[in-house]
Design an enzyme around this catalytic site. Structure first.
Site, PDB file in Angstrom:
ATOM      1  N   CYS A   1       0.870  -1.187  -0.252  1.00 30.82           N
ATOM      2  CA  CYS A   1       0.034  -0.051   0.133  1.00 30.82           C
ATOM      3  C   CYS A   1       0.894   1.201  -0.012  1.00 30.82           C
ATOM      4  O   CYS A   1       2.072   1.079   0.529  1.00 30.82           O
ATOM      5  CB  CYS A   1      -0.981   0.031   1.372  1.00 30.82           C
ATOM      6  SG  CYS A   1      -1.935  -1.531   1.583  1.00 30.82           S
TER       7      CYS A   1
ATOM      8  N   ARG B   1       2.842   0.390  -5.256  1.00 29.36           N
ATOM      9  CA  ARG B   1       2.944  -0.151  -4.099  1.00 29.36           C
ATOM     10  C   ARG B   1       1.782  -0.965  -4.177  1.00 29.36           C
ATOM     11  O   ARG B   1       1.642  -1.547  -2.975  1.00 29.36           O
ATOM     12  CB  ARG B   1       2.969   0.961  -3.055  1.00 29.36           C
ATOM     13  CG  ARG B   1       4.139   1.719  -3.089  1.00 29.36           C
ATOM     14  CD  ARG B   1       4.171   2.541  -1.903  1.00 29.36           C
ATOM     15  NE  ARG B   1       4.438   2.094  -0.770  1.00 29.36           N
ATOM     16  CZ  ARG B   1       5.534   1.640   0.054  1.00 29.36           C
ATOM     17  NH1 ARG B   1       6.668   2.049  -0.592  1.00 29.36           N
ATOM     18  NH2 ARG B   1       5.523   0.983   0.950  1.00 29.36           N
TER      19      ARG B   1
ATOM     20  N   TRP C   1      -2.757  -2.713  -1.647  1.00 23.71           N
ATOM     21  CA  TRP C   1      -2.383  -4.058  -1.964  1.00 23.71           C
ATOM     22  C   TRP C   1      -3.009  -4.923  -0.572  1.00 23.71           C
ATOM     23  O   TRP C   1      -2.573  -4.805   0.341  1.00 23.71           O
ATOM     24  CB  TRP C   1      -0.845  -4.027  -2.094  1.00 23.71           C
ATOM     25  CG  TRP C   1      -0.436  -5.406  -2.545  1.00 23.71           C
ATOM     26  CD1 TRP C   1      -0.572  -6.053  -4.096  1.00 23.71           C
ATOM     27  CD2 TRP C   1      -0.150  -6.575  -1.856  1.00 23.71           C
ATOM     28  NE1 TRP C   1      -0.132  -7.321  -3.864  1.00 23.71           N
ATOM     29  CE2 TRP C   1       0.296  -7.656  -2.679  1.00 23.71           C
ATOM     30  CE3 TRP C   1       0.097  -6.889  -0.512  1.00 23.71           C
ATOM     31  CZ2 TRP C   1       0.492  -9.224  -2.347  1.00 23.71           C
ATOM     32  CZ3 TRP C   1       0.513  -8.162  -0.169  1.00 23.71           C
ATOM     33  CH2 TRP C   1       0.754  -9.477  -0.870  1.00 23.71           C
TER      34      TRP C   1
ATOM     35  N   ASN D   1      -0.585   1.629   5.949  1.00 20.04           N
ATOM     36  CA  ASN D   1       0.305   0.817   5.149  1.00 20.04           C
ATOM     37  C   ASN D   1       1.034   0.020   6.317  1.00 20.04           C
ATOM     38  O   ASN D   1       1.584   0.471   6.938  1.00 20.04           O
ATOM     39  CB  ASN D   1       1.194   1.699   4.263  1.00 20.04           C
ATOM     40  CG  ASN D   1       2.150   0.877   3.831  1.00 20.04           C
ATOM     41  OD1 ASN D   1       2.073  -0.617   3.541  1.00 20.04           O
ATOM     42  ND2 ASN D   1       3.639   0.901   3.543  1.00 20.04           N
ATOM     43  N   GLY D   2       0.752  -1.513   5.885  1.00 19.79           N
ATOM     44  CA  GLY D   2       1.393  -2.311   7.032  1.00 19.79           C
ATOM     45  C   GLY D   2       0.221  -3.403   7.542  1.00 19.79           C
ATOM     46  O   GLY D   2      -0.688  -3.490   6.811  1.00 19.79           O
TER      47      GLY D   2
ATOM     48  N   GLU E   1      16.014 -15.632 -13.592  1.00 17.97           N
ATOM     49  CA  GLU E   1      15.530 -14.390 -13.602  1.00 17.97           C
ATOM     50  C   GLU E   1      14.656 -14.224 -14.845  1.00 17.97           C
ATOM     51  O   GLU E   1      13.580 -13.432 -14.698  1.00 17.97           O
ATOM     52  CB  GLU E   1      16.767 -13.538 -13.899  1.00 17.97           C
ATOM     53  CG  GLU E   1      16.425 -11.763 -14.160  1.00 17.97           C
ATOM     54  CD  GLU E   1      15.449 -11.019 -13.263  1.00 17.97           C
ATOM     55  OE1 GLU E   1      15.220 -12.000 -11.953  1.00 17.97           O
ATOM     56  OE2 GLU E   1      14.969 -10.388 -13.389  1.00 17.97           O
TER      57      GLU E   1
ATOM     58  N   LYS F   1      10.510 -13.081 -14.889  1.00 20.81           N
ATOM     59  CA  LYS F   1      10.042 -11.969 -15.558  1.00 20.81           C
ATOM     60  C   LYS F   1       8.980 -12.340 -16.503  1.00 20.81           C
ATOM     61  O   LYS F   1       7.972 -11.542 -16.311  1.00 20.81           O
ATOM     62  CB  LYS F   1      11.176 -11.489 -16.426  1.00 20.81           C
ATOM     63  CG  LYS F   1      11.151  -9.950 -16.780  1.00 20.81           C
ATOM     64  CD  LYS F   1      11.980  -9.106 -15.526  1.00 20.81           C
ATOM     65  CE  LYS F   1      11.600  -9.414 -14.350  1.00 20.81           C
ATOM     66  NZ  LYS F   1      12.520  -8.977 -13.288  1.00 20.81           N
TER      67      LYS F   1
ATOM     68  N   GLU G   1       5.923 -13.350 -14.265  1.00 23.78           N
ATOM     69  CA  GLU G   1       5.072 -12.377 -13.426  1.00 23.78           C
ATOM     70  C   GLU G   1       4.352 -11.481 -14.158  1.00 23.78           C
ATOM     71  O   GLU G   1       3.278 -10.809 -13.866  1.00 23.78           O
ATOM     72  CB  GLU G   1       6.625 -11.522 -12.990  1.00 23.78           C
ATOM     73  CG  GLU G   1       6.151 -10.309 -12.168  1.00 23.78           C
ATOM     74  CD  GLU G   1       7.484  -9.496 -11.646  1.00 23.78           C
ATOM     75  OE1 GLU G   1       8.578  -9.802 -12.230  1.00 23.78           O
ATOM     76  OE2 GLU G   1       7.521  -8.944 -10.710  1.00 23.78           O
TER      77      GLU G   1
ATOM     78  N   HIS H   1      16.064 -35.366 -14.593  1.00 20.17           N
ATOM     79  CA  HIS H   1      16.027 -35.991 -13.335  1.00 20.17           C
ATOM     80  C   HIS H   1      14.406 -35.927 -12.757  1.00 20.17           C
ATOM     81  O   HIS H   1      14.232 -35.792 -11.882  1.00 20.17           O
ATOM     82  CB  HIS H   1      16.912 -35.313 -12.507  1.00 20.17           C
ATOM     83  CG  HIS H   1      18.217 -35.588 -12.701  1.00 20.17           C
ATOM     84  ND1 HIS H   1      18.871 -36.986 -12.745  1.00 20.17           N
ATOM     85  CD2 HIS H   1      19.255 -35.008 -13.118  1.00 20.17           C
ATOM     86  CE1 HIS H   1      19.979 -37.000 -13.168  1.00 20.17           C
ATOM     87  NE2 HIS H   1      20.144 -36.051 -13.354  1.00 20.17           N
TER      88      HIS H   1
ATOM     89  N   LYS I   1       5.114  -3.194  -6.283  1.00 24.28           N
ATOM     90  CA  LYS I   1       6.373  -3.058  -6.606  1.00 24.28           C
ATOM     91  C   LYS I   1       7.414  -3.107  -5.485  1.00 24.28           C
ATOM     92  O   LYS I   1       8.490  -3.721  -5.391  1.00 24.28           O
ATOM     93  CB  LYS I   1       6.895  -1.633  -7.139  1.00 24.28           C
ATOM     94  CG  LYS I   1       8.019  -1.300  -7.573  1.00 24.28           C
ATOM     95  CD  LYS I   1       8.573  -1.591  -8.855  1.00 24.28           C
ATOM     96  CE  LYS I   1      10.054  -1.371  -9.135  1.00 24.28           C
ATOM     97  NZ  LYS I   1      10.580  -2.204 -10.023  1.00 24.28           N
TER      98      LYS I   1
HETATM   99  O1  M6R Z   1      12.985  -4.036  -4.033  1.00 18.41           O
HETATM  100  P1  M6R Z   1      13.781  -5.277  -3.884  1.00 18.41           P
HETATM  101  O2  M6R Z   1      14.581  -5.185  -4.943  1.00 18.41           O
HETATM  102  O3  M6R Z   1      13.949  -5.602  -2.614  1.00 18.41           O
HETATM  103  O4  M6R Z   1      12.321  -6.313  -4.458  1.00 18.41           O
HETATM  104  C1  M6R Z   1      12.453  -7.635  -4.389  1.00 18.41           C
HETATM  105  C2  M6R Z   1      11.553  -8.183  -5.130  1.00 18.41           C
HETATM  106  O5  M6R Z   1      10.300  -7.953  -4.511  1.00 18.41           O
HETATM  107  C3  M6R Z   1      11.621  -7.699  -6.616  1.00 18.41           C
HETATM  108  O6  M6R Z   1      12.775  -7.931  -7.151  1.00 18.41           O
HETATM  109  C4  M6R Z   1      10.415  -8.648  -7.541  1.00 18.41           C
HETATM  110  O7  M6R Z   1      10.709  -9.922  -7.659  1.00 18.41           O
HETATM  111  C5  M6R Z   1      10.281  -7.935  -8.635  1.00 18.41           C
HETATM  112  N1  M6R Z   1       8.844  -7.484  -9.086  1.00 18.41           N
HETATM  113  C6  M6R Z   1      10.763  -8.852  -9.783  1.00 18.41           C
HETATM  114  O8  M6R Z   1      10.570  -8.106 -11.028  1.00 18.41           O
END
Ligand code: M6R
Length: 594
Positions: free
Chosen positions: A2, A27, A74, A100-101, A471, A475, A478, A494, A589
């Site tokens: 949030c 957020r 969120w 937020n929290g 990675e 991506k 996601e 395996h 984010k």
């Molecule tokens: O802000 P941070 O780098 O600590 O965030 C970590 C993850 O939440 C962040 O990398 C997340 O996996 C991304 N959305 C991936 O694209």
């Protein structure tokens, strides 16, 4: 997660709240709302499920607001509907709050103090609103003590913005573990989860800390701890410009951020060579450490895994990479002379922060490498270094990952005494990346042919290519919602190869000369079982029919290029499927809950 905002004084309140919330939408974007206080002490709440764009037309702009608070959510407690959207009013209507929290003990508080209250939502926040109302009303002699008392009872994390009908001239802000800043403007004050929300109003912020309660009026800010003692807090300037945050002619921030990557590399190499405050000390700490522990989440964890290999292969240095949420609760055996590195784009990730708190409590030295100056992790570690990627807005991290690789490579090569080699290599990477980006439409065609008619896909690779595969898979899943997994190419047989069916796309990354033959033969095994094979290779290892061929830069730096191919594959898959590339479902984010 949030995002919260608030304002008081001679500021265009509704305008700031809505613009600020748009800046904070990274957020969370499940629902949104604002509360405006008029000069008669009436609170006007507007809230809605979905994005800020849904909220804007509903807000009554004719309200002459003296203060206000806003929220983009969120969801943690209860579904993302209008009832659960913030702000929440206390049952009497006296207080409106945004939060937020997560309040861990909200059920106990509800049972113990608020059994007579009728609740309208499923949220922990509505409990906080009523708790504050109850304690303030019971402490008529010293209402602030009532507020502090309520806050002292909260367990968990919070950044709160609170307005009170009986005191329209005040805006309260309180913080525990969740980020919150108090901005000082010419004719008023604001609060926000991130300076990015307030840059159109001010660049000067007081860094309030955990356990602080700030009492804001139009022309004053008083910050107290929860015992009522006044505390002084540092002022910091955030020099971003409003225009830095626009996506210009790009359809999505993600594409803009992918395209910025060559210039991010240039920026990092030039600023790190000029020298940075903590850099000499960090290099000394790394040198003397027996084991380096890298702790991070998501994409930042993937960058840590790659950096680990560089440390080991180039410096023969022992490094462990850990997922923050695991590390916090099941710490590994720590060596005699440890040094901890926290990689985090946002510098606010709760899992990483929790791990840092434990590391600090144990007395170990630590370094945060982050893209956000003044963020919690940057402030709390022994040292901090910047990522210098420029603000990353899209939820899917791209340029911050490249920046993390670049900064980690810089540290490794500086320790090795071979910086000139790295700088030369990164120059080649920059040129190759520019070339790759200029041919991005070819990757769109690959996507159209291979990834739009499938529900799942695999990335495989060996060595550094496996770490890039991790990675690239994250991506793609996601933002395209395909089920994508990454595997060490040799591991597929395996068990996982059982999942390969006719037409299942398997993308092999082949950039490491000593592993190319083996990966290609694993890809053959996939093809023999009906899988659709695709290959990302380096030009010196390319074979006819490879899907995407990138330039052959120095071997250890090849992940800089194969990851960009993965970013573009993800981007075009989501785009072609018609999804919101920058704001994928269920995500945010900055992940500030555990
Ligand atoms: O802000 P941070 O780098 O600590 O965030 C970590 C993850 O939440 C962040 O990398 C997340 O996996 C991304 N959305 C991936 O694209």
């Amino acid at each position: 997660m949030c995002g919260i905002v608030g304002a008081i004084g001679n500021i265009a309140i509704a305008k700031y709240l809505l613009k600020g919330l748009q800046r904070l939408e990274y957020r969370g974007y499940d629902s949104a709302g604002i509360a405006l206080m008029d000069k008669l002490g009436d609170i006007h709440v507007t809230k809605v499920a979905g994005k800020i764009a849904n909220l804007i037309p509903l807000v009554d702009q004719s309200v002459e607001a003296v203060s206000g608070i806003g929220h983009t959510r969120w969801a943690t407690h209860g579904p993302a509907n209008t009832e659960n959207a913030h702000p929440h009013l206390s049952a009497s209507g006296r207080f409106a709050i945004v939060h937020n929290g997560v309040i861990d003990n909200y059920k106990e508080l509800k049972e113990r103090y608020l059994s007579d209250v009728e609740f309208l939502s499923d949220t922990d926040t509505e409990v906080v609103a009523n708790l504050i109302d109850r304690f303030v009303s019971d402490n008529k002699e010293d209402e602030l003590e009532g507020l502090r008392k309520a806050l002292r009872l909260l367990e968990g994390s919070y950044a709160l913005g609170i307005i009170d009908r009986k005191h329209p001239e005040r805006l309260y802000a309180a913080k525990e573990k969740s980020p919150l800043l108090v901005g000082v403007a010419d004719e008023g004050h604001i609060i926000c989860s991130d300076a990015m929300a307030g840059i159109s109003v001010t660049k000067a912020y007081l860094l309030i800390q955990d356990g602080d309660l700030a009492i804001l009026t139009a022309d004053d800010v008083r910050i107290e701890n929860l015992s009522g003692e006044v505390v002084e807090r540092e002022m910091q300037r955030f020099d971003e410009e409003d225009s830095d945050l626009d996506k210009g002619l790009y359809p999505y921030y993600m594409l803009k951020e992918i395209e910025e990557q060559p210039s991010v590399l240039r920026h990092i190499t030039s600023l790190y060579q000029e020298g940075l405050e903590d850099l000499p000390q960090v290099l000394k700490e790394l040198e003397k450490a027996e084991t380096i522990y890298m702790v991070a989440s998501g994409t930042s964890y993937h960058a840590s895994c790659l950096a680990k290999r560089w440390f080991e292969q180039i410096l023969n240095k022992r490094v462990e990479a850990h997922i923050a949420s695991e590390f916090t609760y099941e710490m590994p055996v720590i060596s005699q002379k440890p040094f901890f590195i926290f990689l985090s784009q946002s510098g606010e990730t709760a899992d990483s922060r929790h791990a840092l708190v434990k590391v600090k409590a144990a007395g170990y030295p630590s370094l945060t490498i982050t893209n956000v100056k003044g963020s919690t992790l940057a402030r709390e570690a022994s040292y901090s270094l910047p990522l210098l990627a420029g603000r990353e807005v899209a939820v899917a991290s791209t340029k911050a990952y490249i920046a993390q690789l670049a900064v980690m490579a810089y540290l490794v090569y500086a320790l090795k005494g071979e910086l000139p080699d790295l700088l030369k290599g990164l120059k080649q990477v920059e040129v190759a990346m520019e070339r790759l980006l200029s041919q991005k439409e070819a990757i769109r065609d690959v996507v159209k042919e291979n990834l739009l008619d499938t529900r799942n896909a695999f990335y495989i690779g060996r060595g550094l290519d496996y770490l890039t595969a991790m990675e690239n898979a994250l991506k793609l899943k996601e933002i395209s919602y395909l089920q994508v997994e990454s595997f060490a190419a040799g591991e597929l047989k395996h068990g996982t190869i059982a999942l390969i069916e006719d037409g299942t796309p398997v993308i092999a990354i082949v950039t490491q000369a000593h592993l190319a033959k083996q990966t290609r033969s694993n890809l053959e095994e996939v093809r023999a079982r009906g899988g659709r094979s695709l290959t990302i290779s380096s030009s010196d290892l390319a074979l006819e029919g490879d899907t995407v061929v990138v330039d052959a830069v120095p071997m250890r730096l090849r992940p800089f290029l194969s990851v960009v191919v993965g970013q573009l594959i993800a981007y075009y898959t989501a785009l072609e499927k018609g999804y919101n590339v920058d704001q994928p479902r269920n995500l945010a984010k900055s992940v500030t809950v555990e």
